[in-house]
Motif scaffolding. Sequence first.
Motif, PDB file in Angstrom:
ATOM      1  N   SER A 264       0.833  -1.198   0.000  1.00 39.65           N
ATOM      2  CA  SER A 264       0.000   0.000   0.000  1.00 39.65           C
ATOM      3  C   SER A 264       0.872   1.254   0.000  1.00 39.65           C
ATOM      4  O   SER A 264       2.077   1.184   0.277  1.00 39.65           O
TER       5      SER A 264
ATOM      6  N   TRP B 140       0.716   3.699   2.169  1.00 46.39           N
ATOM      7  CA  TRP B 140       1.181   3.950   3.533  1.00 46.39           C
ATOM      8  C   TRP B 140       2.371   3.069   3.887  1.00 46.39           C
ATOM      9  O   TRP B 140       3.337   3.542   4.499  1.00 46.39           O
TER      10      TRP B 140
ATOM     11  N   TYR C  24       5.368   4.306   2.092  1.00 47.67           N
ATOM     12  CA  TYR C  24       5.824   5.562   2.704  1.00 47.67           C
ATOM     13  C   TYR C  24       6.554   5.282   4.013  1.00 47.67           C
ATOM     14  O   TYR C  24       7.636   5.824   4.266  1.00 47.67           O
TER      15      TYR C  24
ATOM     16  N   SER D 115       3.490   3.230  -6.106  1.00 49.27           N
ATOM     17  CA  SER D 115       2.226   2.744  -5.508  1.00 49.27           C
ATOM     18  C   SER D 115       1.130   2.653  -6.566  1.00 49.27           C
ATOM     19  O   SER D 115       0.376   1.670  -6.622  1.00 49.27           O
TER      20      SER D 115
ATOM     21  N   ASP E 238      -4.661  -1.633  -2.344  1.00 45.81           N
ATOM     22  CA  ASP E 238      -5.413  -0.479  -1.853  1.00 45.81           C
ATOM     23  C   ASP E 238      -5.337   0.688  -2.842  1.00 45.81           C
ATOM     24  O   ASP E 238      -4.309   0.907  -3.490  1.00 45.81           O
TER      25      ASP E 238
ATOM     26  N   VAL F 216      -5.058   4.565  -4.089  1.00 46.50           N
ATOM     27  CA  VAL F 216      -4.240   5.707  -3.655  1.00 46.50           C
ATOM     28  C   VAL F 216      -5.094   6.959  -3.735  1.00 46.50           C
ATOM     29  O   VAL F 216      -5.487   7.379  -4.827  1.00 46.50           O
ATOM     30  N   SER F 217      -5.403   7.548  -2.567  1.00 46.60           N
ATOM     31  CA  SER F 217      -6.259   8.739  -2.609  1.00 46.60           C
ATOM     32  C   SER F 217      -5.402   9.999  -2.615  1.00 46.60           C
ATOM     33  O   SER F 217      -4.318  10.028  -2.023  1.00 46.60           O
TER      34      SER F 217
ATOM     35  N   GLN G   9      -4.450  11.210   0.871  1.00 51.11           N
ATOM     36  CA  GLN G   9      -3.311  10.467   1.439  1.00 51.11           C
ATOM     37  C   GLN G   9      -1.987  11.020   0.897  1.00 51.11           C
ATOM     38  O   GLN G   9      -1.046  11.244   1.655  1.00 51.11           O
ATOM     39  N   ALA G  10      -1.989  11.205  -0.407  1.00 48.51           N
ATOM     40  CA  ALA G  10      -0.762  11.685  -1.066  1.00 48.51           C
ATOM     41  C   ALA G  10      -0.343  13.042  -0.499  1.00 48.51           C
ATOM     42  O   ALA G  10       0.851  13.284  -0.246  1.00 48.51           O
TER      43      ALA G  10
ATOM     44  N   ILE H 214      -1.120  14.329   2.480  1.00 50.29           N
ATOM     45  CA  ILE H 214      -0.667  14.170   3.883  1.00 50.29           C
ATOM     46  C   ILE H 214       0.775  13.651   3.919  1.00 50.29           C
ATOM     47  O   ILE H 214       1.621  14.150   4.665  1.00 50.29           O
ATOM     48  N   ILE H 215       1.029  12.676   3.054  1.00 50.70           N
ATOM     49  CA  ILE H 215       2.385  12.100   3.015  1.00 50.70           C
ATOM     50  C   ILE H 215       3.400  13.160   2.580  1.00 50.70           C
ATOM     51  O   ILE H 215       4.493  13.270   3.157  1.00 50.70           O
TER      52      ILE H 215
END
Lengths: 311, 249
Positions: free
Chosen positions: B49, B51, B54, B127, B137, B139-140, B143-144, B146-147
């Motif tokens: 995933s 996450w 990352y 990813s 999963d 990839v939103s 999320q990207a 935030i990372i």
Amino acid sequence: MCAYSIETDGLTKKYGDCAAVNNVSLHVPGGQIYGLLGRNGAGKTTTMKLLLNLIRPTDGKIVLLGEGCHNRKNYYRIGSMIETPAFYENLTARENLEILARLRGRHRRDTIAHALRAVGLEQEERKLFRAYSVGMKQRLGLAAAIMHEPELLILDEPMNGLDPIGIHAFRSYLLRLCREKGTTVLISSHILGEIEQLADWIGYMHKGRLLEEISFQELCRKNRRYAAFEVSDVKRAALILEKQYHILDYAVFGKNSLRVYEQLDQRAQINSGFIRAGLAVSGIELRAGSLEDYFIQKENEQAQCLSEEKM
Amino acid sequence: MADIIYCEWLKLRRSKILLIGVLGSLMVPFLAVVSEVRACRVNPEASLSLWGMYDTSIMFIMLLFGPLVLAVVATWLVNREYTERTLKTVFTVPVERGRFLAGKFIILFLLICLFMLLSWADILAISVAFRLFFGGDAVSPAQAVIILIQMLMGGVLMFATLTPFVYLSLCTRGTIAPFIVIAAVSLLNVVLSASPVAAFYPWTAAYLLQRGRYGQTGCPAVVGTVLLLGVCIAGIFAANRRFRKEDIV
């Protein structure tokens, strides 16, 4: 305009107990070319680095273009090249000059092109600095020094690595800058021949000390051919020279020595004239001094002084 | 100041160090992929995933890549001025020494951000590629983002730990001594990362703070923040003090 573009008073730089520059009082007149001469290790480069604020003096005062060396803005009026030119190896000549122009923050659009043209590098401007020959690097160093049309140029052995045509072109350029734009030039060299074709003034350094500052005219006068007379009364001898032989170009040394710089072929007649006037002539000799001899003599004098001081 | 930063950027043109940094930034996520794929083989229920990628990547970046590659970059930025003897050319322009050094710190910070951005883009690309070819999963974008923010925060923390290397480069004017220290720091990073003293070792503390795990060591996060701030300020202050009074010979 102030009388001196560079003036130092008792400038000293010590590394431990060793004085690289020892009590140097330099006087560089505005709008003239001043040659700083001396052997390798005499302290020329250290003096220039002190002037440019690259190293801090242990003692002494520096005045550049009428202002103290702590005025950073004053250095915008100064161009310099110290030892071998140093630039970023991965950049071209133009990029390197662009960095300097940007850092200086004030320049005309054509400044870089003009500087490269002045040193004959306009065809090589896109070549990487690391691919440059020694002479080309030297010329780029000069371009960097002159690109902002400074009022004062400080150049440390700038002709190292230049070919004879390059040296000639550079010499002509410096003379033109000085005569037409009134730029003051302080140039160092350990080669007397380079300096004597340029300098109006010469300063001679030896072992960190400035042994002498002298105008080039005066230096030539001291070193040209002359007839040396040893006479019993120099005042009367001088009178005879002026009245009888209409000689005005002579110099008196001490109580008994006289140097005559003109009408050298008449020296026998002059000698007769002295004798007729009742003077005792104990010596007459035709002499010619070279600049090298002159400075070697100065070095010997200083060595003698130092040894006497130690005793 | 903008001109100084522009010039620092221009100096990087055609330099190998930039290429090394870029390649390093792009390589780290691949190391993470290898690690993740191995984990998936051991545990068939696990999936690759964003996450997970990352998490592994940031560990490699902050514990290995950061101290190793970025410290080398920091050392090189300063050291090249000595090896190419360009300080005498720049300072006679004139450029104020403090501003020149500030330019070095800023370009180092910008490079760290750039490398982080590249690593982030790489993690994201890998990813997405895995999702397309092997499923897993989704990839939103949230999320990207935030990372990305977390990685940039990591960059800031890493910068704080790198300022002492600038000082070290100024002191030694060479690469050997800094490289030995860099190697020692990286080795200690690996050794200490799971030990209780990790909270007090700036380079592991930066990682723990970035991951929000500093509290697990028994120390409040503020201790770590103060520690890193202290290291950063001490590095900048010492480098500035050293650089200002230095003779350019």
